[in-house]
Enzyme design. Structure first.
Site, PDB file in Angstrom:
ATOM      1  N   GLU A  67     -20.678 -34.414   9.600  1.00  0.00           N
ATOM      2  CA  GLU A  67     -21.306 -33.535  10.594  1.00  0.00           C
ATOM      3  C   GLU A  67     -21.921 -32.299   9.932  1.00  0.00           C
ATOM      4  OE1 GLU A  67     -21.920 -34.020  13.839  1.00  0.00           O
ATOM      5  OE2 GLU A  67     -21.181 -36.022  13.424  1.00  0.00           O
TER       6      GLU A  67
ATOM      7  N   HIS B 139     -25.369 -32.859   8.631  1.00  0.00           N
ATOM      8  CA  HIS B 139     -26.416 -32.642   9.643  1.00  0.00           C
ATOM      9  C   HIS B 139     -26.657 -31.141   9.823  1.00  0.00           C
ATOM     10  CE1 HIS B 139     -26.460 -36.798  10.897  1.00  0.00           C
ATOM     11  NE2 HIS B 139     -25.195 -36.789  11.275  1.00  0.00           N
TER      12      HIS B 139
HETATM   13 ZN    ZN Z   1     -24.055 -38.434  11.973  1.00  0.00          ZN
END
Ligand code: ZN
Length: 217
Positions: free
Chosen positions: A64, A67
């Site tokens: 995460e 990102h």
């Molecule tokens: Zn992802």
């Protein structure tokens, strides 16, 4: 990066479930032990399984953050990351309306999983086969590679679906690109649901539900 990472309460149950699941089997994958079931004695097996479950979720958080890193770099604010029972969800300030940026953002998470997976597999190969640490690293490496491949399935709103939408958006308006990617996402959700039903795979059923609801929204 100043982004709060939250744990949903289901996380606790799932850490125990994941630890139990990986402590319960052991098989050979590509010539090495996958699954922590063969580690003896039982106390050591359970300790390693609990550590494995926590480290696996740390890998999901890093996915995460991959990102988030690209988003931050491009001036998008991330409110928080919440880790649920099957993965993480990032709360973004706004969805980028820029196909190139969305491509980079969607790709960053699976790329992080791929790098962690490869490094773990290499480290496990360097260690002697059969040691508890080697088994844990090999299992962790395979799981990260699975996470990468799974997230790249073109089922919007999963990463692969976002890549697909970004690609559509280079040749049609954003709303139409989103609709097309969401329709394909729903088709994949139904496919995953049927597969999950026939294989009694509850995780797959949950993901199918998540993808269907996400694509509908
Ligand atoms: Zn992802």
């Amino acid at each position: 990066m100043g982004i709060p990472v939250r744990l949903h309460w289901t996380f606790l149950l799932v850490v125990l479930y994941i630890a139990w699941a990986f402590a319960s089997f052991s098989q050979q994958v590509l010539g090495r032990t996958y699954g922590l079931g063969s580690i003896e004695p039982a106390s050591l097996r359970w300790t390693y399984s609990l550590v494995f479950a926590v480290v696996l979720f740390a890998c999901v958080a890093l996915h995460e953050l991959g990102h988030s890193y690209i988003a931050r770099k491009n001036g998008i604010n991330i409110h928080s990351i919440t880790l649920y029972f099957f993965g993480g969800v990032s709360a973004l300030e706004e969805i980028p309306r820029n196909p190139r940026l969305e491509l980079q953002m969607a790709f960053a998470g699976p790329a992080v999983s791929g790098v962690i997976g490869s490094v773990s597999l290499i480290l496990a190969s360097l260690l002697g086969e059969g040691s508890a640490v080697a088994i844990m690293l090999w299992t962790l490496g395979l799981m990260n590679i699975i996470l990468m491949i799974f997230n790249l399935i073109p089922a919007f709103p999963m990463d692969g679906g976002r890549l697909l939408r970004a690609w559509f958006a280079t040749r049609m308006p954003y709303v139409k690109a989103t609709r097309n990617a969401a329709s394909i996402g729903k088709m994949f959700a139904i496919l995953m649901f049927v597969l999950g039903l026939f294989s009694f795979n509850f995780i797959l059923l949950f993901v199918a539900f998540f993808v269907y609801v996400g694509a509908s929204e």
